[in-house]
Enzyme design. Structure first.
Site: not given
Ligand code: ASP
Length: 320
Positions: A78, A181, A199, A209-212, A232-233, A235
């Site tokens: 991850s 993450t 991450t 796609r881009v996360g948080d 984490t989680g 995003g």
């Molecule tokens: N927060 C991350 C994302 O959305 C995912 C993760 O926590 O692994 O990219």
């Protein structure tokens, strides 16, 4: 708390802040080196971070060194090398870093560079930008001496092929709930705080796609006067509430780190009728060394290293 209570109040913590801003200002800066990070792999990351802190290194050097351990480990699917790819089979990485002066750097959708956190640090320290993405980020990394390498391991390729084979026509690409993450927050012997977050994002995500994690204020936020938070989680949902910034601002208002994490999660929970189907977790470190960690659902763990101990703690979900 019952689901109906979320809907009614939108708050997780009934308790009002126990401190007012003036009290926060009198909280002594802890000078105890410590590190807190997300998930099981936080243990090894903390260990590395503590080596830096105990040899009088800065919190910034500590968080970078710590999360680089996770980025380099192919067994962690991850983060970094060996991360699960996007829907097209490409490993695309997001990372951010903040120092105790409020400087920030980040990279998103970065491919073929093993240590996105170090590229993020270069962006922070050697440019007047905050964020670079995609090929621009890669070219910047290469021009600063980073090597291009294949990050897709056989194990991650196999899980991608399996996902592709089993994907039904009506299924969209991710997101799914495969996330781990690493966010790492540290305080050094000077009492300064820094944070890093890195991450490979959601497994099999829509390409692009881009996360948080690389979004300052979402996946990570540091304010050396108050403290820091990391996420984490899912995003997308962290971005919508500027989650890490929110946690730090709640601490500024006097919420304890723990209540600040819960309250920030409550904003998301109430947006989903009290029963979101995804996971988000926050960790927080206040400048006096107090910490907090909370998750929407059970299963989240964080690693805390201080006082010669480096231990993993399980967190009960706020809704189950
Ligand atoms: N927060 C991350 C994302 O959305 C995912 C993760 O926590 O692994 O990219």
């Amino acid at each position: 708390m019952e689901r109906r209570d979320f809907i009614k109040t939108g708050l997780v913590t009934a308790a009002a802040p126990t401190l007012i801003l003036a009290d926060i200002e009198t909280i002594k800066r802890s000078r105890k080196p410590m590190a807190i990070s997300t998930w099981n792999h936080g243990i090894n990351a903390n260990e590395e971070a503590m080596k830096v802190l105990l040899s009088e290194g800065s919190a910034l050097d500590a968080v970078e060194a710590g999360v680089k351990i996770s980025e380099a480990d192919p067994a962690i699917q991850s983060v970094g090398f060996g991360g699960r790819p996007d829907g097209d089979g490409h490993v695309t990485l997001d990372a951010s870093i903040m120092d105790s002066k409020g400087n920030a750097g980040s990279v998103a959708y970065l491919q073929n560079i093993k240590h996105p956190v170090s590229v993020a640090r270069k962006v922070m320290e050697e440019t007047d930008h905050v964020m670079l993405v995609g090929n621009g980020a890669k070219n910047f990394a290469i021009s600063h001496g980073f090597k291009e390498e294949n990050l897709l391991t056989e194990e991650s390729r196999t899980s991608w092929l399996k996902w592709k084979k089993n994907r039904r026509k009506k299924d969209d690409f991710g997101p799914n709930d495969d996330h781990d993450t690493i966010s790492l927050l540290a305080q050094d012997l000077e009492g300064n705080i820094a944070g890093a977050c890195t991450t490979s994002g959601l497994a099999f995500k829509i390409p692009g796609r881009v996360g948080d994690s690389p979004i300052i204020g979402a996946g990570l936020y540091v304010d050396n006067e108050i403290g820091a938070a990391g996420a984490t989680g899912r995003g997308e949902e962290v971005i919508k509430v500027a989650g890490s910034f929110l946690v730090v601002e709640l601490m500024r208002q006097g919420y304890t780190p723990q209540d600040a994490c819960k309250e920030a999660l409550g904003r998301t929970v109430s947006r989903h009728d009290g029963n979101p189907k995804f996971q988000i977790a926050y960790i927080a470190l206040r400048k006096d060394g107090a910490i907090g960690a909370a998750a929407i659902r059970k299963g989240f763990k964080y690693a805390l290293s201080s006082d010669n101990q480096n231990k993993l703690y399980s967190v009960k979900g706020i809704i189950n």
